[in-house]
Motif scaffolding. Structure first.
Motif, PDB file in Angstrom:
ATOM      1  N   GLN A 136       5.373  -7.740   0.431  1.00  0.00           N
ATOM      2  CA  GLN A 136       4.018  -7.231   0.234  1.00  0.00           C
ATOM      3  C   GLN A 136       4.043  -6.056  -0.740  1.00  0.00           C
ATOM      4  O   GLN A 136       4.978  -5.244  -0.724  1.00  0.00           O
ATOM      5  CB  GLN A 136       3.430  -6.764   1.575  1.00  0.00           C
ATOM      6  N   VAL A 137       3.001  -5.988  -1.567  1.00  0.00           N
ATOM      7  CA  VAL A 137       2.878  -4.905  -2.551  1.00  0.00           C
ATOM      8  C   VAL A 137       1.443  -4.380  -2.536  1.00  0.00           C
ATOM      9  O   VAL A 137       0.535  -5.056  -2.033  1.00  0.00           O
ATOM     10  CB  VAL A 137       3.234  -5.392  -3.978  1.00  0.00           C
ATOM     11  N   PRO A 138       1.200  -3.190  -3.086  1.00  0.00           N
ATOM     12  CA  PRO A 138      -0.171  -2.664  -3.156  1.00  0.00           C
ATOM     13  C   PRO A 138      -1.107  -3.619  -3.893  1.00  0.00           C
ATOM     14  O   PRO A 138      -0.752  -4.172  -4.944  1.00  0.00           O
ATOM     15  CB  PRO A 138       0.003  -1.346  -3.912  1.00  0.00           C
ATOM     16  N   GLN A 139      -2.299  -3.805  -3.334  1.00  0.00           N
ATOM     17  CA  GLN A 139      -3.266  -4.750  -3.903  1.00  0.00           C
ATOM     18  C   GLN A 139      -3.623  -4.421  -5.345  1.00  0.00           C
ATOM     19  O   GLN A 139      -3.776  -5.314  -6.179  1.00  0.00           O
ATOM     20  CB  GLN A 139      -4.537  -4.762  -3.048  1.00  0.00           C
ATOM     21  N   ASN A 140      -3.764  -3.163  -5.647  1.00  0.00           N
ATOM     22  CA  ASN A 140      -4.184  -2.757  -6.991  1.00  0.00           C
ATOM     23  C   ASN A 140      -3.025  -2.188  -7.808  1.00  0.00           C
ATOM     24  O   ASN A 140      -3.246  -1.466  -8.784  1.00  0.00           O
ATOM     25  CB  ASN A 140      -5.307  -1.717  -6.894  1.00  0.00           C
ATOM     26  N   ILE A 196      15.367   0.197   1.849  1.00  0.00           N
ATOM     27  CA  ILE A 196      15.221   1.358   2.731  1.00  0.00           C
ATOM     28  C   ILE A 196      14.908   0.870   4.139  1.00  0.00           C
ATOM     29  O   ILE A 196      13.906   0.180   4.357  1.00  0.00           O
ATOM     30  CB  ILE A 196      14.088   2.281   2.241  1.00  0.00           C
ATOM     31  N   GLU A 197      15.740   1.218   5.090  1.00  0.00           N
ATOM     32  CA  GLU A 197      15.532   0.772   6.469  1.00  0.00           C
ATOM     33  C   GLU A 197      14.473   1.632   7.151  1.00  0.00           C
ATOM     34  O   GLU A 197      14.579   2.858   7.212  1.00  0.00           O
ATOM     35  CB  GLU A 197      16.830   0.835   7.262  1.00  0.00           C
ATOM     36  N   LEU A 198      13.447   0.961   7.683  1.00  0.00           N
ATOM     37  CA  LEU A 198      12.372   1.624   8.423  1.00  0.00           C
ATOM     38  C   LEU A 198      12.255   0.960   9.789  1.00  0.00           C
ATOM     39  O   LEU A 198      12.346  -0.263   9.895  1.00  0.00           O
ATOM     40  CB  LEU A 198      11.045   1.503   7.668  1.00  0.00           C
ATOM     41  N   SER A 199      12.023   1.736  10.816  1.00  0.00           N
ATOM     42  CA  SER A 199      11.979   1.176  12.166  1.00  0.00           C
ATOM     43  C   SER A 199      10.567   0.895  12.659  1.00  0.00           C
ATOM     44  O   SER A 199      10.377   0.212  13.656  1.00  0.00           O
ATOM     45  CB  SER A 199      12.671   2.125  13.153  1.00  0.00           C
ATOM     46  N   GLY A 200       9.564   1.405  11.970  1.00  0.00           N
ATOM     47  CA  GLY A 200       8.189   1.177  12.402  1.00  0.00           C
ATOM     48  C   GLY A 200       7.194   1.593  11.337  1.00  0.00           C
ATOM     49  O   GLY A 200       7.540   2.312  10.388  1.00  0.00           O
ATOM     50  N   SER A 201       5.945   1.122  11.485  1.00  0.00           N
ATOM     51  CA  SER A 201       4.872   1.428  10.527  1.00  0.00           C
ATOM     52  C   SER A 201       5.307   1.160   9.095  1.00  0.00           C
ATOM     53  O   SER A 201       5.042   1.952   8.182  1.00  0.00           O
ATOM     54  CB  SER A 201       4.422   2.890  10.677  1.00  0.00           C
ATOM     55  N   VAL A 202       5.959   0.022   8.908  1.00  0.00           N
ATOM     56  CA  VAL A 202       6.460  -0.339   7.577  1.00  0.00           C
ATOM     57  C   VAL A 202       5.319  -0.461   6.579  1.00  0.00           C
ATOM     58  O   VAL A 202       5.462  -0.114   5.399  1.00  0.00           O
ATOM     59  CB  VAL A 202       7.265  -1.662   7.654  1.00  0.00           C
ATOM     60  N   GLU A 203       4.156  -0.930   7.071  1.00  0.00           N
ATOM     61  CA  GLU A 203       3.025  -1.153   6.162  1.00  0.00           C
ATOM     62  C   GLU A 203       2.518   0.139   5.513  1.00  0.00           C
ATOM     63  O   GLU A 203       1.807   0.103   4.509  1.00  0.00           O
ATOM     64  CB  GLU A 203       1.873  -1.847   6.899  1.00  0.00           C
ATOM     65  N   ALA A 204       2.886   1.295   6.080  1.00  0.00           N
ATOM     66  CA  ALA A 204       2.438   2.573   5.514  1.00  0.00           C
ATOM     67  C   ALA A 204       3.372   3.095   4.427  1.00  0.00           C
ATOM     68  O   ALA A 204       3.059   4.085   3.758  1.00  0.00           O
ATOM     69  CB  ALA A 204       2.322   3.618   6.625  1.00  0.00           C
ATOM     70  N   ALA A 205       4.503   2.435   4.227  1.00  0.00           N
ATOM     71  CA  ALA A 205       5.538   2.961   3.328  1.00  0.00           C
ATOM     72  C   ALA A 205       5.056   3.099   1.892  1.00  0.00           C
ATOM     73  O   ALA A 205       5.392   4.069   1.202  1.00  0.00           O
ATOM     74  CB  ALA A 205       6.778   2.069   3.388  1.00  0.00           C
ATOM     75  N   CYS A 206       4.275   2.136   1.419  1.00  0.00           N
ATOM     76  CA  CYS A 206       3.801   2.199   0.026  1.00  0.00           C
ATOM     77  C   CYS A 206       2.789   3.325  -0.161  1.00  0.00           C
ATOM     78  O   CYS A 206       2.864   4.097  -1.127  1.00  0.00           O
ATOM     79  CB  CYS A 206       3.196   0.860  -0.384  1.00  0.00           C
ATOM     80  N   ALA A 207       1.850   3.424   0.766  1.00  0.00           N
ATOM     81  CA  ALA A 207       0.817   4.457   0.659  1.00  0.00           C
ATOM     82  C   ALA A 207       1.412   5.857   0.728  1.00  0.00           C
ATOM     83  O   ALA A 207       0.895   6.795   0.102  1.00  0.00           O
ATOM     84  CB  ALA A 207      -0.219   4.267   1.766  1.00  0.00           C
ATOM     85  N   LEU A 208       2.506   6.005   1.458  1.00  0.00           N
ATOM     86  CA  LEU A 208       3.142   7.312   1.610  1.00  0.00           C
ATOM     87  C   LEU A 208       4.144   7.609   0.503  1.00  0.00           C
ATOM     88  O   LEU A 208       4.773   8.670   0.496  1.00  0.00           O
ATOM     89  CB  LEU A 208       3.839   7.394   2.971  1.00  0.00           C
ATOM     90  N   GLY A 209       4.321   6.661  -0.409  1.00  0.00           N
ATOM     91  CA  GLY A 209       5.228   6.879  -1.523  1.00  0.00           C
ATOM     92  C   GLY A 209       6.689   6.674  -1.200  1.00  0.00           C
ATOM     93  O   GLY A 209       7.558   7.013  -2.006  1.00  0.00           O
ATOM     94  N   VAL A 210       6.970   6.110  -0.033  1.00  0.00           N
ATOM     95  CA  VAL A 210       8.360   5.870   0.367  1.00  0.00           C
ATOM     96  C   VAL A 210       8.924   4.642  -0.333  1.00  0.00           C
ATOM     97  O   VAL A 210      10.107   4.583  -0.660  1.00  0.00           O
ATOM     98  CB  VAL A 210       8.455   5.700   1.902  1.00  0.00           C
ATOM     99  N   ASP A 212       8.041   1.007  -3.035  1.00  0.00           N
ATOM    100  CA  ASP A 212       7.184   0.324  -4.011  1.00  0.00           C
ATOM    101  C   ASP A 212       6.640  -0.982  -3.444  1.00  0.00           C
ATOM    102  O   ASP A 212       5.587  -1.463  -3.857  1.00  0.00           O
ATOM    103  CB  ASP A 212       7.979   0.031  -5.285  1.00  0.00           C
ATOM    104  N   GLY A 213       7.382  -1.557  -2.513  1.00  0.00           N
ATOM    105  CA  GLY A 213       6.978  -2.785  -1.840  1.00  0.00           C
ATOM    106  C   GLY A 213       7.648  -2.830  -0.484  1.00  0.00           C
ATOM    107  O   GLY A 213       8.531  -2.017  -0.191  1.00  0.00           O
ATOM    108  N   ILE A 214       7.223  -3.768   0.350  1.00  0.00           N
ATOM    109  CA  ILE A 214       7.817  -3.880   1.681  1.00  0.00           C
ATOM    110  C   ILE A 214       8.148  -5.336   1.980  1.00  0.00           C
ATOM    111  O   ILE A 214       7.621  -6.258   1.348  1.00  0.00           O
ATOM    112  CB  ILE A 214       6.885  -3.333   2.790  1.00  0.00           C
ATOM    113  N   VAL A 215       9.024  -5.532   2.958  1.00  0.00           N
ATOM    114  CA  VAL A 215       9.289  -6.850   3.535  1.00  0.00           C
ATOM    115  C   VAL A 215       9.034  -6.703   5.026  1.00  0.00           C
ATOM    116  O   VAL A 215       9.744  -5.964   5.713  1.00  0.00           O
ATOM    117  CB  VAL A 215      10.740  -7.307   3.274  1.00  0.00           C
ATOM    118  N   ASP A 216       7.997  -7.382   5.520  1.00  0.00           N
ATOM    119  CA  ASP A 216       7.614  -7.180   6.918  1.00  0.00           C
ATOM    120  C   ASP A 216       6.951  -8.434   7.477  1.00  0.00           C
ATOM    121  O   ASP A 216       6.496  -9.307   6.727  1.00  0.00           O
ATOM    122  CB  ASP A 216       6.659  -5.993   7.031  1.00  0.00           C
TER     123      ASP A 216
END
Length: 342
Positions: A136-140, A196-210, A212-216
């Motif tokens: 998943q990546v930012p819509q815009n 980057i390993e994240l344990s929760g709230s992965v969908e917030a990673a892009c908005a927080l600048g952590v 560029d994209g996620i796999v979730d």
């Protein structure tokens, strides 16, 4: 690994069955156990429950840990997601690869160990918990294709599957550039994409600048939309599965549980349709409702008429009733099936 020494007395002689302790698979798994008449009472805050009517102990674990416990033989049987099993398998292969690079094992030993798998065997698909592991990546945003994310930051809790996915993607891009395709992804070059390993709230990673994209994991997609994300590829399509260790302590009991669960799944999928029809029209009716195997036909006292019972998929029952009515069937009834056996 968990130490069950303090439970040795109560667990001795029991088949250990791992169940998700929380999350999206928990309630459906418990419903399945109830349908299979696996009776237990879980004490508050305890992660072990003894089954009353069978020599089984239920072990409540995070779904992500269940493939490890089953694969290493600590637990005989488990319910988890296919995504978790594939993540575990990818992790095992990554470990073998790292050991080969460090010189602990030879390339031949790595191949042999990979050939033996992770120790988990799939018994059956349970038919619930369906979702997708997606990129998943930012819509815009500027990223339109997964290849655009090569060399970028990817947030995920599925680190091994993500690494495997982007390693293959990098190989594809590199092969296209060199036209050789002679090296294997992840074997001869370092992964350029940063996982980057994240344990929760992965969908917030892009908005927080952590990231560029996620796999979730994505079910309906509404959470991702709310987070301003869109899918650009699917890594794995997953659902809940029943897995067993390669050498369970009681194979006969494993087979019994699998048979019961299979019966519950069949009962959830089918209904029993009963109707009366003229024998001369029976062949046509059987084409409309052929049944899971074949209809059960019984002669009626009225000459030329028969009573028919047939298992029909729930999702098709309305159309089947319409079709039967159209060719002259009468007294059409639909009954729920509580349980079944093949």
């Amino acid at each position: 690994m968990a130490d069950f020494d303090c439970f040795n007395t109560s667990l001795e002689g029991r088949l250990l069955f791992a169940v998700p302790k929380k999350g999206r698979l928990n309630q459906s798994a418990l419903n399945l156990l109830e349908g299979a008449d696996i009776q237990f009472r879980r004490e508050n805050r305890l992660d072990i429950a003894l089954v009353k009517n069978l020599p089984i102990a239920l072990i409540f674990l995070p779904a992500a840990d269940i493939p490890t416990f089953v694969g290493e033989g600590q637990v005989d049987l488990g319910i988890t997601g296919l995504d978790q099993v594939q993540e575990h398998d990818a992790g095992v292969r990554a470990l073998h690869r790292a050991r080969r690079f460090s010189g602990e094992i030879t390339p031949e030993e790595e191949v042999a160990q990979n050939g033996r798998g992770s120790g988990c065997e799939t018994v059956l698909d349970l038919g619930f918990g369906g979702c997708k592991l997606q990129v998943q990546v930012p819509q815009n945003g500027i990223y339109k294709s997964p290849k655009d994310l090569i060399g970028k930051n990817i947030g995920t809790s599925f680190v091994h599957l993500a690494r495997k996915y982007f390693a293959n993607l990098e190989l594809e891009v590199d092969s296209a550039k060199t036209q050789t395709g002679s090296h294997q992804a992840g074997f001869t070059s370092k992964l350029r994409t940063n996982i980057i390993e994240l344990s929760g709230s992965v969908e917030a990673a892009c908005a927080l600048g952590v990231a560029d994209g996620i796999v979730d994991l994505v079910e309906s997609g509404e959470t991702m939309k709310a987070a301003g994300l869109k899918p650009i590829d699917t890594v794995v399509e997953t659902s809940a599965i029943l897995i067993k260790s390669r050498k369970p302590s009681n194979q006969e009991l494993v087979d019994l549980i699998a048979q019961r669960i299979r019966g519950v799944i069949t009962a959830q999928k089918y209904v029993l349709c009963q109707y009366n029809i003229q024998r001369s029209t029976l062949a046509e009716a059987s084409k409309i409702a052929p049944g899971k195997r074949a209809p059960t036909v019984t002669s009626l006292d009225e000459e030329g008429w028969v009573a028919v019972s047939v298992m029909v998929e729930k999702k098709k029952i309305a159309l089947i009733m319409d079709g039967l009515s159209k060719i002259g069937a009468h007294d059409i009834l639909v009954l729920d099936i509580k349980n079944s056996r093949d």
